[in-house]
Design a protein around this motif. Structure first.
Motif, PDB file in Angstrom:
ATOM      1  N   GLY A 231      38.498  45.252  26.640  1.00 36.97           N
ATOM      2  CA  GLY A 231      37.777  45.674  25.445  1.00 36.97           C
ATOM      3  C   GLY A 231      37.196  47.063  25.611  1.00 36.97           C
ATOM      4  O   GLY A 231      36.984  47.541  26.730  1.00 36.97           O
ATOM      5  N   ASP A 232      36.935  47.716  24.478  1.00 33.90           N
ATOM      6  CA  ASP A 232      36.368  49.064  24.518  1.00 33.90           C
ATOM      7  C   ASP A 232      34.915  49.085  24.063  1.00 33.90           C
ATOM      8  O   ASP A 232      34.359  50.148  23.775  1.00 33.90           O
ATOM      9  CB  ASP A 232      37.196  50.027  23.666  1.00 33.90           C
ATOM     10  CG  ASP A 232      37.262  49.605  22.199  1.00 33.90           C
ATOM     11  OD1 ASP A 232      36.749  48.513  21.860  1.00 33.90           O
ATOM     12  OD2 ASP A 232      37.848  50.358  21.392  1.00 33.90           O
ATOM     13  N   ASP A 233      34.281  47.891  24.006  1.00 31.15           N
ATOM     14  CA  ASP A 233      32.878  47.839  23.627  1.00 31.15           C
ATOM     15  C   ASP A 233      32.009  48.013  24.871  1.00 31.15           C
ATOM     16  O   ASP A 233      32.489  48.240  25.982  1.00 31.15           O
ATOM     17  CB  ASP A 233      32.555  46.525  22.921  1.00 31.15           C
ATOM     18  CG  ASP A 233      32.900  45.303  23.769  1.00 31.15           C
ATOM     19  OD1 ASP A 233      33.329  45.473  24.928  1.00 31.15           O
ATOM     20  OD2 ASP A 233      32.754  44.175  23.278  1.00 31.15           O
ATOM     21  N   LEU A 234      30.680  47.879  24.701  1.00 27.06           N
ATOM     22  CA  LEU A 234      29.745  48.107  25.807  1.00 27.06           C
ATOM     23  C   LEU A 234      29.912  47.093  26.934  1.00 27.06           C
ATOM     24  O   LEU A 234      29.549  47.365  28.083  1.00 27.06           O
ATOM     25  CB  LEU A 234      28.309  48.078  25.283  1.00 27.06           C
ATOM     26  CG  LEU A 234      27.936  49.225  24.314  1.00 27.06           C
ATOM     27  CD1 LEU A 234      26.520  49.023  23.791  1.00 27.06           C
ATOM     28  CD2 LEU A 234      28.063  50.581  25.006  1.00 27.06           C
ATOM     29  N   LEU A 235      30.468  45.915  26.608  1.00 27.52           N
ATOM     30  CA  LEU A 235      30.623  44.878  27.621  1.00 27.52           C
ATOM     31  C   LEU A 235      31.948  44.988  28.381  1.00 27.52           C
ATOM     32  O   LEU A 235      32.185  44.228  29.320  1.00 27.52           O
ATOM     33  CB  LEU A 235      30.518  43.489  26.976  1.00 27.52           C
ATOM     34  CG  LEU A 235      29.146  43.128  26.377  1.00 27.52           C
ATOM     35  CD1 LEU A 235      29.205  41.756  25.722  1.00 27.52           C
ATOM     36  CD2 LEU A 235      28.066  43.164  27.453  1.00 27.52           C
ATOM     37  N   GLY A 236      32.813  45.932  27.972  1.00 29.03           N
ATOM     38  CA  GLY A 236      34.095  46.090  28.636  1.00 29.03           C
ATOM     39  C   GLY A 236      33.978  46.299  30.140  1.00 29.03           C
ATOM     40  O   GLY A 236      34.631  45.598  30.930  1.00 29.03           O
ATOM     41  N   PRO A 237      33.147  47.260  30.602  1.00 28.22           N
ATOM     42  CA  PRO A 237      32.996  47.463  32.043  1.00 28.22           C
ATOM     43  C   PRO A 237      32.454  46.226  32.762  1.00 28.22           C
ATOM     44  O   PRO A 237      32.864  45.938  33.896  1.00 28.22           O
ATOM     45  CB  PRO A 237      32.005  48.634  32.128  1.00 28.22           C
ATOM     46  CG  PRO A 237      32.185  49.375  30.833  1.00 28.22           C
ATOM     47  CD  PRO A 237      32.443  48.305  29.823  1.00 28.22           C
ATOM     48  N   GLU A 238      31.557  45.488  32.098  1.00 33.25           N
ATOM     49  CA  GLU A 238      31.016  44.272  32.720  1.00 33.25           C
ATOM     50  C   GLU A 238      32.115  43.227  32.911  1.00 33.25           C
ATOM     51  O   GLU A 238      32.193  42.576  33.967  1.00 33.25           O
ATOM     52  CB  GLU A 238      29.897  43.712  31.848  1.00 33.25           C
ATOM     53  CG  GLU A 238      29.268  42.440  32.377  1.00 33.25           C
ATOM     54  CD  GLU A 238      28.200  41.895  31.440  1.00 33.25           C
ATOM     55  OE1 GLU A 238      28.080  40.656  31.336  1.00 33.25           O
ATOM     56  OE2 GLU A 238      27.501  42.717  30.822  1.00 33.25           O
ATOM     57  N   ARG A 239      32.974  43.075  31.920  1.00 31.18           N
ATOM     58  CA  ARG A 239      34.078  42.117  32.038  1.00 31.18           C
ATOM     59  C   ARG A 239      35.035  42.546  33.148  1.00 31.18           C
ATOM     60  O   ARG A 239      35.505  41.726  33.940  1.00 31.18           O
ATOM     61  CB  ARG A 239      34.826  42.008  30.714  1.00 31.18           C
ATOM     62  CG  ARG A 239      33.974  41.531  29.532  1.00 31.18           C
ATOM     63  CD  ARG A 239      34.820  41.390  28.278  1.00 31.18           C
ATOM     64  NE  ARG A 239      33.985  41.208  27.097  1.00 31.18           N
ATOM     65  CZ  ARG A 239      33.862  42.097  26.112  1.00 31.18           C
ATOM     66  NH1 ARG A 239      34.570  43.222  26.149  1.00 31.18           N
ATOM     67  NH2 ARG A 239      33.076  41.858  25.080  1.00 31.18           N
ATOM     68  N   ARG A 240      35.347  43.824  33.183  1.00 29.66           N
ATOM     69  CA  ARG A 240      36.244  44.347  34.216  1.00 29.66           C
ATOM     70  C   ARG A 240      35.674  44.100  35.605  1.00 29.66           C
ATOM     71  O   ARG A 240      36.389  43.664  36.523  1.00 29.66           O
ATOM     72  CB  ARG A 240      36.478  45.838  33.991  1.00 29.66           C
ATOM     73  CG  ARG A 240      37.491  46.459  34.944  1.00 29.66           C
ATOM     74  CD  ARG A 240      37.512  47.975  34.787  1.00 29.66           C
ATOM     75  NE  ARG A 240      38.559  48.572  35.614  1.00 29.66           N
ATOM     76  CZ  ARG A 240      39.686  49.072  35.153  1.00 29.66           C
ATOM     77  NH1 ARG A 240      39.953  49.042  33.862  1.00 29.66           N
ATOM     78  NH2 ARG A 240      40.569  49.608  35.969  1.00 29.66           N
ATOM     79  N   ASN A 241      34.388  44.367  35.778  1.00 26.15           N
ATOM     80  CA  ASN A 241      33.760  44.173  37.087  1.00 26.15           C
ATOM     81  C   ASN A 241      33.749  42.708  37.499  1.00 26.15           C
ATOM     82  O   ASN A 241      33.904  42.389  38.687  1.00 26.15           O
ATOM     83  CB  ASN A 241      32.336  44.727  37.066  1.00 26.15           C
ATOM     84  CG  ASN A 241      32.301  46.249  37.038  1.00 26.15           C
ATOM     85  OD1 ASN A 241      33.261  46.901  37.448  1.00 26.15           O
ATOM     86  ND2 ASN A 241      31.213  46.820  36.540  1.00 26.15           N
ATOM     87  N   ALA A 242      33.557  41.810  36.529  1.00 28.31           N
ATOM     88  CA  ALA A 242      33.557  40.382  36.841  1.00 28.31           C
ATOM     89  C   ALA A 242      34.921  39.953  37.383  1.00 28.31           C
ATOM     90  O   ALA A 242      35.014  39.198  38.362  1.00 28.31           O
ATOM     91  CB  ALA A 242      33.201  39.566  35.595  1.00 28.31           C
ATOM     92  N   VAL A 243      35.986  40.440  36.766  1.00 28.47           N
ATOM     93  CA  VAL A 243      37.329  40.096  37.221  1.00 28.47           C
ATOM     94  C   VAL A 243      37.618  40.748  38.567  1.00 28.47           C
ATOM     95  O   VAL A 243      38.179  40.116  39.477  1.00 28.47           O
ATOM     96  CB  VAL A 243      38.375  40.515  36.169  1.00 28.47           C
ATOM     97  CG1 VAL A 243      39.786  40.310  36.700  1.00 28.47           C
ATOM     98  CG2 VAL A 243      38.185  39.719  34.879  1.00 28.47           C
ATOM     99  N   ARG A 244      37.211  42.019  38.723  1.00 30.91           N
ATOM    100  CA  ARG A 244      37.474  42.705  39.990  1.00 30.91           C
ATOM    101  C   ARG A 244      36.736  42.023  41.148  1.00 30.91           C
ATOM    102  O   ARG A 244      37.286  41.861  42.248  1.00 30.91           O
ATOM    103  CB  ARG A 244      37.052  44.172  39.904  1.00 30.91           C
ATOM    104  CG  ARG A 244      37.631  45.010  41.023  1.00 30.91           C
ATOM    105  CD  ARG A 244      37.118  46.438  41.026  1.00 30.91           C
ATOM    106  NE  ARG A 244      37.922  47.286  41.895  1.00 30.91           N
ATOM    107  CZ  ARG A 244      37.968  47.211  43.209  1.00 30.91           C
ATOM    108  NH1 ARG A 244      37.246  46.293  43.840  1.00 30.91           N
ATOM    109  NH2 ARG A 244      38.735  48.011  43.922  1.00 30.91           N
ATOM    110  N   THR A 245      35.515  41.607  40.897  1.00 27.70           N
ATOM    111  CA  THR A 245      34.753  40.908  41.936  1.00 27.70           C
ATOM    112  C   THR A 245      35.440  39.602  42.312  1.00 27.70           C
ATOM    113  O   THR A 245      35.540  39.250  43.498  1.00 27.70           O
ATOM    114  CB  THR A 245      33.318  40.636  41.453  1.00 27.70           C
ATOM    115  OG1 THR A 245      32.672  41.883  41.186  1.00 27.70           O
ATOM    116  CG2 THR A 245      32.520  39.880  42.499  1.00 27.70           C
ATOM    117  N   ALA A 246      35.927  38.878  41.321  1.00 28.93           N
ATOM    118  CA  ALA A 246      36.613  37.612  41.594  1.00 28.93           C
ATOM    119  C   ALA A 246      37.886  37.844  42.396  1.00 28.93           C
ATOM    120  O   ALA A 246      38.218  37.070  43.305  1.00 28.93           O
ATOM    121  CB  ALA A 246      36.925  36.903  40.280  1.00 28.93           C
TER     122      ALA A 246
END
Length: 636
Positions: A231-246
């Motif tokens: 996503g390109d909204d404000l939560l996009g980086p948070e979602r990306r980081n959650a997946v990268r951490t996993a």
């Protein structure tokens, strides 16, 4: 052919093409050459070699002239259609098959002759050129490709200024213009005289810019993958980081068999490795095809073998993918405790739908009221031969399935219409061909498929936010806890059970004479009605089948009913007999269509349950009815 530059860029020799003299070309029968081509919303394609497996890269003078007329027709439309804010420039690229050199050189000169600046990136994947075009201010794009067809084929894929492949209506308009142009000697003469006036130095400057353009296309594509996935909204980086951490916590590895495709020089490795995914590639030289191009059946075997081998030393590798020549279509292999397995195209699409619908719920874009009804209108757009398995998956999410004629452009256009009606259409595609499109992307992409599966498997539970996998389990098997360390095999086992003919199985291709499709459908309906009591008895015992319905597919329209008033869909329209049980539920179908990209007639059957013998019997009956319907009424 004459060499303009001595260097190569992205495995792409840079050559110019020597056009035939005007006087010679006027004696060519271009109409006959065009008769051998397939003109569809997916692009214009034909065999340019002596056979469909010819890998010499030679293009005859007749075919070179035909390509010049094709490019000129497209150029004229680009100038008409471009917004005033768009410069007279067209993005140009090729897939990796050997005739790319000649066809790209022809297109460069034709565009220049029309006053259009070619933005040439050399070898680029379809999702890459579409992402780049959509982010710029261009009149559109031309991609020299024949997609999944054998190496001796090639052609043009035509894109609009928004980066999408042209709509079926525009594709039809351009095909009519092309048919007129090839039969007009004045047009042929004008085009060849115009291209001969373009200086070699001007052409050389286009080739010299390839490294810069290629770098830009890769950057634009890589950025678009992140937007589509997270996503390109404000939560996009948070979602990306959650997946990268996993991914970092559990470890995950992917094997890709590029098979010499355009993806070999794209951003696959870079994107996955930045996300923390281990990446291993084979057959990674663009243009060096190691096996047949279509990523189905036996074409998945090298990837499967490589995944099995690498897992012996590094078991985090659990998934593999194989793209076609232009890198939009792709299918998967996966590993579990019993070995490495290839997924069928219909399974790949079903998994993508599960992943993206679960992601919508996880990201709060799909919510439900206290009675479990979706608070948003959600739909999946598919083609006619996509398995009914997708309806079962959609029902679990309170989503609708809408169907269009075969052809990615038709499915994309249907999704656009649904969005205009207020539907949320996150995932769409042609289940019969594998792969999926994830909005806002406008073409299928194996990277999106793999990333969807990674998100489904690895995104963890959080306080008051169940993981995408838990969301899926809560719908398909609510009494079962998802595994603590899930594998793709766990999700595959939860797929609704359907048995479906594979699109590239030998038995799915029926050799037939030249047909009047409408006459064939009309005769088939009569023949089918005569034997319906037998078919009903055959299916009724296992599927409780009670009634049937005929459906024709034309563009984005699904036309229900029997009789010739419903059969005026033109050539190569899909046709289906849908079977219903005593509650009206759809439990299976048979389907047929004259291929739009190959000189064959395609057939399939789809039935609920794990019933390979019943599917075989149903397909055999379907084929026998088609053969009975062909002679004499349907033969021209």
């Amino acid at each position: 052919m004459r060499n303009l530059l001595n260097t190569t860029t992205h495995h792409d020799d840079q050559n110019d093409f020597l056009f035939p003299a005007v006087e010679t070309a006027l004696n060519f029968n271009l109409g006959t050459a065009l008769d051998d081509a397939v003109l569809s919303a997916s692009g214009w394609r034909k065999i340019f070699g002596t056979t469909e497996d010819d890998d010499t890269g030679r293009v005859s003078d007749v075919d070179a002239t035909l390509v010049a007329i094709m490019a000129d027709v497209c150029a004229e439309w680009f100038l008409e259609d471009r917004p005033q804010s768009a410069e007279p420039a067209v993005v140009l690229g090729t897939d990796s098959r050997p005739t790319r050199h000649s066809l790209a050189a022809i297109c460069i000169r034709v565009l220049l002759a029309r006053g259009i600046r070619p933005i040439y990136g050399g070898i680029v994947a379809t999702p890459e050129i579409m992402a780049y075009t959509s982010r710029g201010s261009y009149a559109g794009f031309l991609l020299v490709t024949a997609s999944h067809n054998p190496v001796g084929h090639n052609g043009l894929k035509i894109g609009a200024h928004d980066g999408a492949v042209v709509s079926p209506a525009i594709a039809s308009l351009l095909a009519k213009r092309l048919e007129t142009a090839v039969n007009d000697p004045s047009t042929v003469a004008r085009v060849l005289r115009a291209v001969s006036s373009i200086s070699d130095s001007t052409v050389a400057s286009i080739y010299a810019d390839v490294p810069r353009i290629k770098s830009e296309t890769v950057h634009a594509y890589k950025s678009s993958i992140g937007v589509v996935t997270f996503g390109d909204d404000l939560l996009g980086p948070e979602r990306r980081n959650a997946v990268r951490t996993a991914i970092t916590d559990r470890g995950f590895g992917v094997v890709v068999d590029f098979n010499g495709s355009a993806r070999a020089v794209s951003c696959d490795r870079e994107f996955f490795e930045e996300l923390g995914v281990r990446f291993h590639a084979i057959n990674d030289v663009a243009g060096a095809f190691a096996h047949r191009i279509v990523p189905e059946g036996e074409s998945l075997d090298p990837c499967r073998a490589e995944l099995a081998a690498i897992r012996e030393s590094d078991p985090v590798f659990s998934l593999g993918y194989v793209p076609d020549a232009d890198g939009d279509r792709g299918n998967l292999v996966f590993a579990d405790s019993t070995g490495v397995h290839a997924l069928h195209a219909q399974q790949v699409f079903a998994l993508a739908c599960i992943a993206e619908l679960s992601w919508l719920v996880w990201s709060d874009r799909l919510t439900y009221d206290s009675d479990g009804r979706a608070e948003q209108k959600v739909a999946i757009a598919v083609n006619g031969p996509t398995s009914l398995r997708i309806e079962r998956i959609a029902e679990l999410f309170d989503a609708r399935v809408y169907r269009a004629e075969v052809g990615e452009a038709n499915v994309v256009e249907l999704a656009r219409k649904l969005r205009n009606k207020g539907y949320l259409v996150r995932v769409l595609g042609e289940g019969s061909n594998g792969g999926n499109i994830v909005h806002p992307a406008q073409t299928r992409d194996p990277i999106h498929t793999v990333l969807g599966i990674i998100k489904l498997l690895l995104t963890p539970d959080a306080p008051e936010r169940p993981s995408p996998l838990r969301i899926w389990y809560s719908k398909v098997c609510p009494s079962t806890e998802p595994p603590v360390a899930p594998e793709l095999a766990d999700v595959v086992r939860t797929l609704p059970k359907f048995t479906t003919t594979g699109a590239y199985e030998a038995r799915a291709v029926l050799p037939v004479p030249s047909l009047d499709d409408g006459a064939l459908r009309a005769q088939y309906e009569k023949t089918f009605a005569e034997v319906w009591p037998e078919i009903k008895a055959q299916l009724g015992a296992k599927l409780n089948v009670r009634t049937w319905e005929a459906i024709n597919y034309n563009g984005t329209d699904e036309i229900h009913g029997i009789g010739r008033t419903h059969l005026s869909c033109g050539a190569r329209c899909g046709y289906k007999i849908l079977f219903k049980d005593d509650t009206g539920r759809h439990v299976g179908f048979v389907w047929m269509r004259g291929s739009g990209t190959e000189p064959v007639f395609r057939v399939m059957a789809d039935i609920e349950g794990d019933n390979p013998e019943l599917e075989r019997q149903l397909l055999d009956r379907h084929i026998s009815l088609i053969k009975r319907s062909i002679d004499p009424p349907a033969v021209r």
